[in-house]
Design a protein around this motif. Structure first.
Motif, PDB file in Angstrom:
ATOM      1  N   GLY A  44     -13.313 -11.666 -29.631  1.00  0.00           N
ATOM      2  CA  GLY A  44     -13.613 -10.241 -29.547  1.00  0.00           C
ATOM      3  C   GLY A  44     -12.645  -9.487 -28.658  1.00  0.00           C
ATOM      4  N   THR A  45     -12.203 -10.119 -27.574  1.00  0.00           N
ATOM      5  CA  THR A  45     -11.221  -9.462 -26.705  1.00  0.00           C
ATOM      6  C   THR A  45      -9.916  -9.219 -27.450  1.00  0.00           C
ATOM      7  N   ALA A  46      -9.525 -10.195 -28.263  1.00  0.00           N
ATOM      8  CA  ALA A  46      -8.321 -10.015 -29.072  1.00  0.00           C
ATOM      9  C   ALA A  46      -8.492  -8.862 -30.052  1.00  0.00           C
ATOM     10  N   THR A  47      -9.631  -8.807 -30.726  1.00  0.00           N
ATOM     11  CA  THR A  47      -9.888  -7.726 -31.677  1.00  0.00           C
ATOM     12  C   THR A  47      -9.962  -6.378 -30.969  1.00  0.00           C
ATOM     13  N   PHE A  48     -10.496  -6.365 -29.737  1.00  0.00           N
ATOM     14  CA  PHE A  48     -10.554  -5.137 -28.936  1.00  0.00           C
ATOM     15  C   PHE A  48      -9.166  -4.538 -28.783  1.00  0.00           C
ATOM     16  N   PHE A  49      -8.199  -5.365 -28.433  1.00  0.00           N
ATOM     17  CA  PHE A  49      -6.854  -4.834 -28.196  1.00  0.00           C
ATOM     18  C   PHE A  49      -6.135  -4.479 -29.494  1.00  0.00           C
ATOM     19  N   SER A 114       1.363  -7.509 -29.646  1.00  0.00           N
ATOM     20  CA  SER A 114       1.699  -7.227 -28.250  1.00  0.00           C
ATOM     21  C   SER A 114       3.203  -7.044 -28.062  1.00  0.00           C
ATOM     22  N   LEU A 115       3.994  -7.889 -28.712  1.00  0.00           N
ATOM     23  CA  LEU A 115       5.446  -7.756 -28.630  1.00  0.00           C
ATOM     24  C   LEU A 115       5.895  -6.407 -29.180  1.00  0.00           C
ATOM     25  N   CYS A 116       5.276  -5.971 -30.257  1.00  0.00           N
ATOM     26  CA  CYS A 116       5.648  -4.683 -30.849  1.00  0.00           C
ATOM     27  C   CYS A 116       5.355  -3.522 -29.901  1.00  0.00           C
ATOM     28  N   ASN A 117       4.263  -3.592 -29.153  1.00  0.00           N
ATOM     29  CA  ASN A 117       3.975  -2.543 -28.178  1.00  0.00           C
ATOM     30  C   ASN A 117       5.087  -2.425 -27.148  1.00  0.00           C
ATOM     31  N   LEU A 118       5.602  -3.558 -26.718  1.00  0.00           N
ATOM     32  CA  LEU A 118       6.712  -3.533 -25.763  1.00  0.00           C
ATOM     33  C   LEU A 118       7.939  -2.876 -26.376  1.00  0.00           C
ATOM     34  N   LEU A 119       8.220  -3.186 -27.626  1.00  0.00           N
ATOM     35  CA  LEU A 119       9.383  -2.602 -28.302  1.00  0.00           C
ATOM     36  C   LEU A 119       9.216  -1.100 -28.517  1.00  0.00           C
ATOM     37  N   MET A 194       1.548   4.335 -22.230  1.00  0.00           N
ATOM     38  CA  MET A 194       0.372   3.939 -22.995  1.00  0.00           C
ATOM     39  C   MET A 194       0.670   2.684 -23.828  1.00  0.00           C
ATOM     40  N   PHE A 195       1.804   2.655 -24.512  1.00  0.00           N
ATOM     41  CA  PHE A 195       2.160   1.486 -25.310  1.00  0.00           C
ATOM     42  C   PHE A 195       2.547   0.300 -24.429  1.00  0.00           C
ATOM     43  N   GLY A 196       3.146   0.579 -23.285  1.00  0.00           N
ATOM     44  CA  GLY A 196       3.480  -0.504 -22.355  1.00  0.00           C
ATOM     45  C   GLY A 196       2.236  -1.228 -21.867  1.00  0.00           C
ATOM     46  N   LEU A 197       1.202  -0.482 -21.550  1.00  0.00           N
ATOM     47  CA  LEU A 197      -0.059  -1.089 -21.122  1.00  0.00           C
ATOM     48  C   LEU A 197      -0.644  -1.966 -22.229  1.00  0.00           C
ATOM     49  N   ALA A 198      -0.504  -1.540 -23.476  1.00  0.00           N
ATOM     50  CA  ALA A 198      -1.075  -2.278 -24.609  1.00  0.00           C
ATOM     51  C   ALA A 198      -0.309  -3.551 -24.928  1.00  0.00           C
ATOM     52  N   ALA A 199       0.845  -3.813 -24.253  1.00  0.00           N
ATOM     53  CA  ALA A 199       1.601  -5.047 -24.485  1.00  0.00           C
ATOM     54  C   ALA A 199       1.071  -6.221 -23.678  1.00  0.00           C
ATOM     55  N   LEU A 200       0.214  -5.964 -22.703  1.00  0.00           N
ATOM     56  CA  LEU A 200      -0.239  -7.014 -21.793  1.00  0.00           C
ATOM     57  C   LEU A 200      -1.057  -8.126 -22.455  1.00  0.00           C
ATOM     58  N   PRO A 201      -1.830  -7.853 -23.513  1.00  0.00           N
ATOM     59  CA  PRO A 201      -2.691  -8.908 -24.074  1.00  0.00           C
ATOM     60  C   PRO A 201      -1.971 -10.057 -24.775  1.00  0.00           C
ATOM     61  N   VAL A 202      -0.651 -10.170 -24.680  1.00  0.00           N
ATOM     62  CA  VAL A 202       0.047 -11.272 -25.328  1.00  0.00           C
ATOM     63  C   VAL A 202      -0.487 -12.621 -24.861  1.00  0.00           C
ATOM     64  N   LEU A 204      -3.423 -13.474 -24.506  1.00  0.00           N
ATOM     65  CA  LEU A 204      -4.641 -13.830 -25.222  1.00  0.00           C
ATOM     66  C   LEU A 204      -4.370 -14.817 -26.360  1.00  0.00           C
ATOM     67  N   SER A 205      -3.182 -14.772 -26.929  1.00  0.00           N
ATOM     68  CA  SER A 205      -2.875 -15.699 -28.021  1.00  0.00           C
ATOM     69  C   SER A 205      -2.960 -17.143 -27.543  1.00  0.00           C
ATOM     70  N   LEU A 206      -2.508 -17.393 -26.314  1.00  0.00           N
ATOM     71  CA  LEU A 206      -2.592 -18.739 -25.748  1.00  0.00           C
ATOM     72  C   LEU A 206      -4.031 -19.129 -25.448  1.00  0.00           C
ATOM     73  N   VAL A 207      -4.826 -18.170 -24.987  1.00  0.00           N
ATOM     74  CA  VAL A 207      -6.239 -18.433 -24.700  1.00  0.00           C
ATOM     75  C   VAL A 207      -6.981 -18.807 -25.980  1.00  0.00           C
ATOM     76  N   VAL A 208      -6.703 -18.094 -27.046  1.00  0.00           N
ATOM     77  CA  VAL A 208      -7.357 -18.391 -28.329  1.00  0.00           C
ATOM     78  C   VAL A 208      -7.017 -19.802 -28.792  1.00  0.00           C
ATOM     79  N   LEU A 209      -5.742 -20.176 -28.746  1.00  0.00           N
ATOM     80  CA  LEU A 209      -5.340 -21.508 -29.187  1.00  0.00           C
ATOM     81  C   LEU A 209      -5.940 -22.606 -28.312  1.00  0.00           C
ATOM     82  N   ARG A 210      -6.139 -22.302 -27.033  1.00  0.00           N
ATOM     83  CA  ARG A 210      -6.633 -23.323 -26.100  1.00  0.00           C
ATOM     84  C   ARG A 210      -8.147 -23.502 -26.168  1.00  0.00           C
TER      85      ARG A 210
END
Length: 472
Positions: A44-49, A114-119, A194-202, A204-210
């Motif tokens: 759900g946290t991933a879907t939130f972002f 998340s990478l796209c938000n940084l770009l 605003m977009f820079g802040l949205a790049a932080l959840p990257v 989460l991908s590791l948390v999901v896999l773990r």
């Protein structure tokens, strides 16, 4: 003849239908506890972002129009290119998730978005911005329907609606959070922050896999029987440890031998089965519901900040505040539906939410477009019903299809919703360009009414039924 879950696993390990039915029976006996809540929280946290990312463009547009001197055509393109990407992502992700697994697709989409938000923070002109938004849209469009599919597959039938929709609430919460953050951050620091802040959840991908196991239903359906049994046993052990009590024996399940012939293309899955005789009507009906719901929803929300600023001449902060109020009231509709959908039923929820939204938009279009406050009141009421209807579709769609094509069916529904997201703002932009603001809302009312009539004519009820019962 009946076989229980343990005998299906021990005596017939090569029988995929029997094992899949046994896995379903074992899920049906799991009490709701901290394990399901933990998985729901992580996914759900991933879907939130992902939701947070999706709506940010609407709140960046007023500044982008000024900074890059955009006309209405360029503004519409900037607004909709991400949705076009979501359409492509939804079309690809379902087939991919049915082939390689739900969790891998979810994690990959989170990292890419998340990478796209940084770009995006580095863009200085519309062209690279639109290219990155397209790729980000593919990630968002891919993650959301697969996450809904996964949560449905680890949930038992009893009160599945409440459990799944309380998970799905994170999406409108993400939309609302995006609106709130944008309302505060854009006037203060600008759209790049605003977009820079949205790049932080990257991360989460590791948390999901773990921490999130693959769906045992998917593992069983793909012939990975030992892994399916081991994953299911691990889940049961965790649930027993959390509850402090042994699990009851699973209910006996009938031997499952899918009939062959018309409507059953040998259970091979793919588009051939999805649009075969057995599931074609379900796919067409649910696709129309996704399209009409999101056409109306995003036809409203995507243009509201611009309408308030350019038509009613409100300052930027007030325009964003009014738009945020509409998003917040939509969240209330989602909560009401989540708490009532098991009792009211999926079909009735969709029918009446669409009808009520159509009535609100019709009243707005015919009599209440003269003031910004009138638009605020009636769009907020319409959002209650549209948000509630659309969140119900995230629950309803995965229930309609078997495991082998469940993600594909959900992603095709997601593709139709992205098509609505693309065309809704385009149609509204074309009508609004002529200055006919009342016609905008009458048009959206007609679309919502089509959704209600579609559900009345063709929707099936799935409430209280196991996934294997609804779609063998």
């Amino acid at each position: 003849m009946t076989i229980d879950a343990q005998r299906a696993a021990a005596e017939r390990p090569g029988d995929t239908p029997a094992l899949a039915a046994a896995i379903g029976a074992r899920f049906e006996r799991l009490p709701l506890c901290r394990w399901q809540v933990m998985v729901r929280l992580v996914v759900g946290t991933a879907t939130f972002f992902e939701a947070f990312d999706q709506l940010l463009i609407a709140y960046a547009l007023p500044q982008l129009r000024t900074e890059w001197n955009l006309d209405t055509g360029h503004t519409t393109a900037l607004m909709t290119v991400g949705s076009v990407g979501m359409l492509g992502g939804a079309l690809v992700s379902g087939r991919l998730a049915d082939r390689v697994g739900r969790v891998k697709v979810i994690a990959g989409c989170i990292a890419l978005a998340s990478l796209c938000n940084l770009l995006l923070t580095l863009c200085t002109s519309p062209e690279p911005f639109m290219a990155v938004r397209f790729v980000q849209g593919m990630a968002i469009g891919g993650e959301v329907p697969i996450a809904a599919t996964f949560i449905a597959e680890i949930t038992r039938a009893h009160q599945r609606g409440r459990f799944v929709l309380l998970f799905e609430l994170v999406f409108p919460v993400g939309l609302t959070a995006g609106a709130l953050v944008a309302y505060w951050l854009v006037p203060l620091l600008g759209w790049r922050w605003m977009f820079g802040l949205a790049a932080l959840p990257v991360v989460l991908s590791l948390v999901v896999l773990r921490y999130v196991p693959e769906s045992p239903r998917w593992l069983a359906d793909h012939g990975r029987h030992e892994q399916a049994l081991a994953t299911m046993a691990s889940i049961e052990t965790k649930v027993e440890r959390i509850t402090g009590a042994p699990l009851p024996p699973p209910e006996p399940t009938p031997s499952v031998v899918p009939p062959q012939g018309k409507g059953w293309p040998q259970g091979k899955g793919g588009l051939r089965e999805l649009f075969g005789d057995r599931y074609r009507k379900r796919m067409i009906v649910v696709g129309l519901l996704w399209f009409t719901g999101y056409f109306a929803n995003y036809g409203i929300t995507s243009w509201l900040p611009t309408i308030y600023k350019s038509h009613f001449h409100l300052d930027l902060s007030t325009a964003l505040l009014y738009s945020t109020v509409t998003s917040c009231t939509g969240l209330l509709g989602c909560l009401i539906v989540a708490l009532t959908v098991d009792r009211v039923g999926r079909r009735n929820t969709v029918i009446w939410c669409f009808a009520a939204a159509a009535l609100c938009l019709l009243v707005l279009g015919l009599s209440a477009t003269g003031t910004a406050v009138g638009v605020l009141i009636w769009t907020s009421l319409a959002a209650v019903f549209l948000f509630g209807c659309n969140i119900c579709l995230y629950l309803y769609t995965p229930e309609l299809f078997p495991t082998r094509i469940r993600a594909l069916g959900a992603s095709m529904g997601g593709a139709m919703n992205r098509l609505g997201i693309v065309l809704g703002p385009i149609v509204v932009g074309a009508v609004y360009a002529g200055g006919a603001i009342g016609t905008v809302f009458v048009t959206l009312a007609a679309v919502a009414l089509i959704g209600s009539l579609t559900a009345t004519a063709g929707a099936e009820e799935t409430s209280g039924r196991s996934l294997e019962d609804v779609a063998p």
